[in-house]
Design an enzyme around this catalytic site. Sequence first.
Site, short mmCIF file in Angstrom:
data_model
loop_
_atom_site.label_atom_id
_atom_site.label_comp_id
_atom_site.label_asym_id
_atom_site.label_seq_id
_atom_site.Cartn_x
_atom_site.Cartn_y
_atom_site.Cartn_z
N LEU A 185 0.85 -1.20 0.00
CA LEU A 185 0.00 0.00 0.00
C LEU A 185 0.88 1.25 0.00
O LEU A 185 0.72 2.16 0.81
CB LEU A 185 -0.95 -0.01 1.20
CG LEU A 185 -2.22 0.81 1.00
CD1 LEU A 185 -3.15 0.18 -0.03
CD2 LEU A 185 -2.97 0.97 2.32
N ARG A 195 4.55 -4.39 4.60
CA ARG A 195 5.51 -4.82 5.64
C ARG A 195 4.99 -4.50 7.03
O ARG A 195 5.15 -5.27 7.95
CB ARG A 195 6.87 -4.15 5.40
CG ARG A 195 7.80 -5.01 4.56
CD ARG A 195 9.07 -4.28 4.19
NE ARG A 195 8.82 -3.07 3.41
CZ ARG A 195 9.72 -2.50 2.62
NH1 ARG A 195 10.93 -3.02 2.49
NH2 ARG A 195 9.43 -1.40 1.96
N ARG A 245 5.84 -6.15 -10.35
CA ARG A 245 6.87 -6.76 -11.16
C ARG A 245 6.46 -8.21 -11.44
O ARG A 245 5.90 -8.87 -10.57
CB ARG A 245 8.24 -6.76 -10.45
CG ARG A 245 8.94 -5.40 -10.48
CD ARG A 245 9.46 -5.07 -11.88
NE ARG A 245 10.09 -3.76 -11.95
CZ ARG A 245 9.42 -2.63 -12.21
NH1 ARG A 245 8.13 -2.64 -12.38
NH2 ARG A 245 10.07 -1.49 -12.28
N GLU A 290 9.92 -10.41 -19.62
CA GLU A 290 9.48 -9.48 -20.67
C GLU A 290 10.54 -9.35 -21.77
O GLU A 290 11.73 -9.37 -21.48
CB GLU A 290 9.23 -8.11 -20.05
CG GLU A 290 8.07 -8.14 -19.06
CD GLU A 290 7.92 -6.87 -18.27
OE1 GLU A 290 8.47 -5.83 -18.69
OE2 GLU A 290 7.26 -6.91 -17.22
N HIS A 295 3.71 -3.91 -20.20
CA HIS A 295 4.39 -3.04 -19.22
C HIS A 295 4.14 -1.58 -19.58
O HIS A 295 5.06 -0.76 -19.57
CB HIS A 295 5.90 -3.34 -19.18
CG HIS A 295 6.52 -2.96 -17.86
ND1 HIS A 295 7.57 -3.66 -17.30
CD2 HIS A 295 6.26 -1.95 -17.01
CE1 HIS A 295 7.90 -3.10 -16.15
NE2 HIS A 295 7.13 -2.05 -15.95
N ALA A 342 1.67 0.36 -18.10
CA ALA A 342 0.95 1.09 -17.06
C ALA A 342 1.59 2.45 -16.79
O ALA A 342 0.94 3.38 -16.34
CB ALA A 342 0.86 0.28 -15.78
#
Lengths: 317, 329
Positions: B167, B190, B247, B276, B294, B296
């Site tokens: 987040l 985390r 990723r 990729e 890829h 975005a």
Amino acid sequence: MESLGVLLLHPMNAYLEQELDRRCRLHRFWEAPPGAPRDEFLRAHAGSIRAVVGNASYGADAALIDALPALEIVASFSVGIDRVDLAKCRERGIRVTNTPDVLTDDVADLAVGLAIAVLRRIPQADRYVRAGQWKAKGDYALTTRLSGKRVAILGLGRIGLAVAKRAEAFGCSISYHSRSEKPFPNYKFYANVVDLAANCDALIVACSLNAETYHIVNRDVINALGPEGVLINIGRGAHVDEPELVSALVEKRLGGAGVDVYENEPFAPEQLFGLDNVVLVPHVGSDTEETCRAMADLVLANLVAHASNKQIVTPVI
Amino acid sequence: MGTAAGEPPFHPAVLFIRRPGAPFANAMLQRFHVLDSLASGEPLAAFLAAAAAMPDPPRAAVIMGGGVIHADVAFLDAVPSICCLVSTAAGVNHIDLAECARRGVGVANSGTDYSVDVADHAVGMLVDVLRCVSAAERFVRRGLWPVQEDYALGSTLRGKRVGIIGLGNIGSLLAKRLEAFGCIIHYNSRRPKDSVPHKYFPDVHDLASESDVLVVACALNKETHHIVGKDVLEALGTDGIVINIGRGASIDEVELVRALKEGRIAGAGLDVFENEPAVPSDLLSMDNVVLTPHSAVFTLESRSDLCEHLICNLEAFFSGEPLLTPALP
């Protein structure tokens, strides 16, 4: 409700059809094609048909209403009732119901989803990957950001407001046109649709279709939207002058379009099939399992209420 | 950077390690002496050796992400003059941060420039998968609408529980957008974020079992490698959707493809992949997945923001000032 003669105009939802079959006396209109079979059907059953169930594409027009002397209620599996001859229904005292609210979220979700799809070229990028172009030609071209763009909404009813709420979460500014100004000080009102189009990046059609809004998006509006502008239509095909839309896209006078509705469904303009700046979907605005179920239940609830002389749930008239 | 009158402007040398088609060069050329890894046509090792052998070797390098190079011990040894690395991506998994810290090499990433575009793209992919936008588009373009009448029904967004892994900037922007669509936000990171009202799950498996959609929005590191594997996919369940805008290696791609083939999850929206530009061929014929290259991050706006940001980080370094967006190990 067992004695309620219901005429279902076209297959539209398996659950709805099953329930109508189980709970009423169901007649399937498409089983009597125009010509001799239909004449025969009407001769045999017209007198017992008290309800018609239609949808966005199939409605009770004047001819059908005239052919059904016992008709009491038209229940549409849609929120838009432009295919129902309301004047004729009023004249005959026929009730008309639709399915508002239950589909508002889905239609608004699709409107914003289409805006992202067009601006960010998601279906096109997907095609690029499936065709092996990522390996062959490298990165996809740059697209343009949605967040922060100026979003204009035609019609600030339930669906228009739901679109505005979503667009605001992307930091978009909201402007709108409707018959009269609404009490939303954060949204800028434009009395003139051309001005609205000239001052936005994306124009979303979310009003109902009637005589005033027929071809409300015409050549002038499309030109005002311009080569950087994008049109999203989740209203009715007839809101937009489709040949003008097509030529504007082909000639690059309009930046792009996301279209869910067409003037002549199920035919989408083939001249658009080769373009990369359009996203074309087949009238799926409210097409989710959850919403179709809720729409069907609402149609049934309206019919049950009518049949038992109780208050109709979502009357139009 | 001030110069004495009459002298040419000082253009410090900057290594530029890139993929074909990278656009930053023009902006950099105005202020720096750009040593372009693709200009000479030589293999990378020769290019680096030539740069290191210059009378005034480069002290800064701009490194593109996406597998062009791994800025590791070998790289740093090849050009020992480098004391600043600027990544053009938010991700710095292609840079050995620990080794850089040991050598006093400063590392900067792109900061939050991409974040909003990635968040927007993730929403677009989620709507696409749930509402079958790309699939329905294919249906129309193939001329099937008049023939087959209706396209299959999709699934509504309202009430869907979206579990976001990570987040950070992207995850937070995504959460804000999805709430407007009536989605319920759950997350894993985390540590829990006190300022945030969403339900926190310390364990990704538990997050998946209470989510309808799982979004990978975290950085790639040792802990997040294959963080979504067979168990997590099973916990997500047969109606579950996976969206990856982090990723590729955060998801066990082989397991994901298997789960999709066997119907153990309902669909996926993938912008990133383990190798990729290779995309598993099984995915190419699936109607319940949306695949983007890829992209975005790739908007005109973020490209222009990124260019500016890149220049600012380099100028800060050459002026002896702190980097704008340091990436710490």
